[in-house]
Design a protein around this motif. Structure first.
Motif, short mmCIF file in Angstrom:
data_model
loop_
_atom_site.label_atom_id
_atom_site.label_comp_id
_atom_site.label_asym_id
_atom_site.label_seq_id
_atom_site.Cartn_x
_atom_site.Cartn_y
_atom_site.Cartn_z
N GLN A 100 14.33 2.67 -10.53
CA GLN A 100 13.15 3.75 -10.45
C GLN A 100 12.34 4.45 -10.99
OE1 GLN A 100 13.35 3.45 -6.89
NE2 GLN A 100 15.63 2.27 -6.70
N ASN A 118 6.98 6.38 -7.87
CA ASN A 118 8.41 7.01 -7.44
C ASN A 118 8.41 8.25 -8.22
OD1 ASN A 118 8.80 4.37 -6.88
ND2 ASN A 118 10.60 4.39 -8.15
N ASP A 162 13.29 10.12 -6.99
CA ASP A 162 14.12 8.62 -6.41
C ASP A 162 15.31 8.57 -8.10
OD1 ASP A 162 12.38 8.54 -5.07
OD2 ASP A 162 10.66 8.42 -5.84
N ALA A 189 15.75 11.56 -2.49
CA ALA A 189 14.92 10.24 -3.03
C ALA A 189 13.16 10.92 -2.19
CB ALA A 189 14.52 8.73 -2.04
N GLY A 190 11.87 10.49 -2.60
CA GLY A 190 10.99 11.11 -2.36
C GLY A 190 10.31 12.62 -2.69
#
Length: 263
Positions: free
Chosen positions: A137, A142, A146, A188-189
């Protein structure tokens, strides 16, 4: 402050990482039942010195050794000890930082001592795979969340093991611990966006049981280290890597076949 590394700096860090990788690969033949964890420290010191480098952990915040050597329920920051004799069935993690001409590398590897249980082998396998899930990741665009989310999903959700929260990865170069913080858990994000030229460590610490840890002190009260709260074994794998336009590149690889796409 986060610095983006030049091609020259990355090349120098890769050379440092090669020395560190040599230590961790060499320990595969050193670590066996009947040796003391001090033998690990001696081997690391000799190898580093013979390759023109220095052990960066020596003197850091009063630490006296080249290596941290964590056995079984010891999670992190444990010291090498002459009186601690390894036995078949143990799990031992060796963490160290190498300085070669001012350029740093940081990595950890966990080893099976003799014949270990099925559960302990699974712990090693899950921890190593969790590291690589995070590395995958670590691409431009990213976010740090992540990276952590991929590790947490694999370790906790899929394998029901404890993903330690209190101890995390970090940026590296020009000092051992730079920004940003790199947790092995997350959403995530979320978090800092990754950019080309960033050099970081990813270092999941995974417990066979609970993710909770507690602090301990050495007998002389000179150093603090961490153990699992339930006494079950822990493992750690760590690499130093750089974010590039061609994906994450590992600077501390110990296996050019396994790591071919990251080199």
């Amino acid at each position: 402050m986060i610095t983006l590394k030049s091609t020259r700096e990355i090349s120098q860090m890769r050379a440092s990482g090669a020395v560190l990788a040599g230590v961790l690969n060499g320990l595969k033949t050193v670590i066996k039942p009947g040796i003391s964890t001090w033998e690990i420290e001696k081997f690391a010191n000799t190898y580093i010195e013979e390759h023109g480098a220095t052990a960066e952990e020596k003197g850091f915040e009063g630490y006296k050794y080249a290596t941290c050597v964590n056995v079984n329920d010891e999670v992190a920051h444990a010291t090498p000890r002459k009186a601690l004799i390894l036995k078949s069935g143990d799990v031992v993690a060796v963490d160290l930082v190498v300085n070669l001409n001012g350029f740093l590398s940081d990595a950890c590897r966990s080893y099976a001592v003799g014949d270990i249980s099925v559960e302990s082998q699974r712990l090693l396998d899950v921890t190593r795979e969790g590291l690589y899930r995070g590395i995958d990741q670590a691409v431009i665009g990213n976010r740090l969340g992540d990276v952590g989310a991929a590790i947490q999903q694999y370790v906790e959700t899929e394998n029901k093991m404890g993903d330690v929260r209190e101890l995390i990865g970090h940026g590296i170069q020009p000092t051992m611990h730079e920004q940003p913080d790199v947790p092995a858990y997350g959403t995530a994000g979320k978090g800092l966006r990754l950019r080309e030229g960033m050099t970081i460590t990813i270092e999941p610490m995974v417990n066979l049981g609970t993710r909770e840890i507690r602090s301990m002190e050495t007998a002389d009260h000179s150093w603090e280290y961490y153990v699992t709260a339930d006494g079950k074994p822990s493992a750690q794998f760590e690499h130093t890597l750089v974010i590039t336009k061609d994906g994450p590149k590992i600077l501390t690889s110990q296996d050019p076949i396994r790591d071919a796409k990251y080199l």
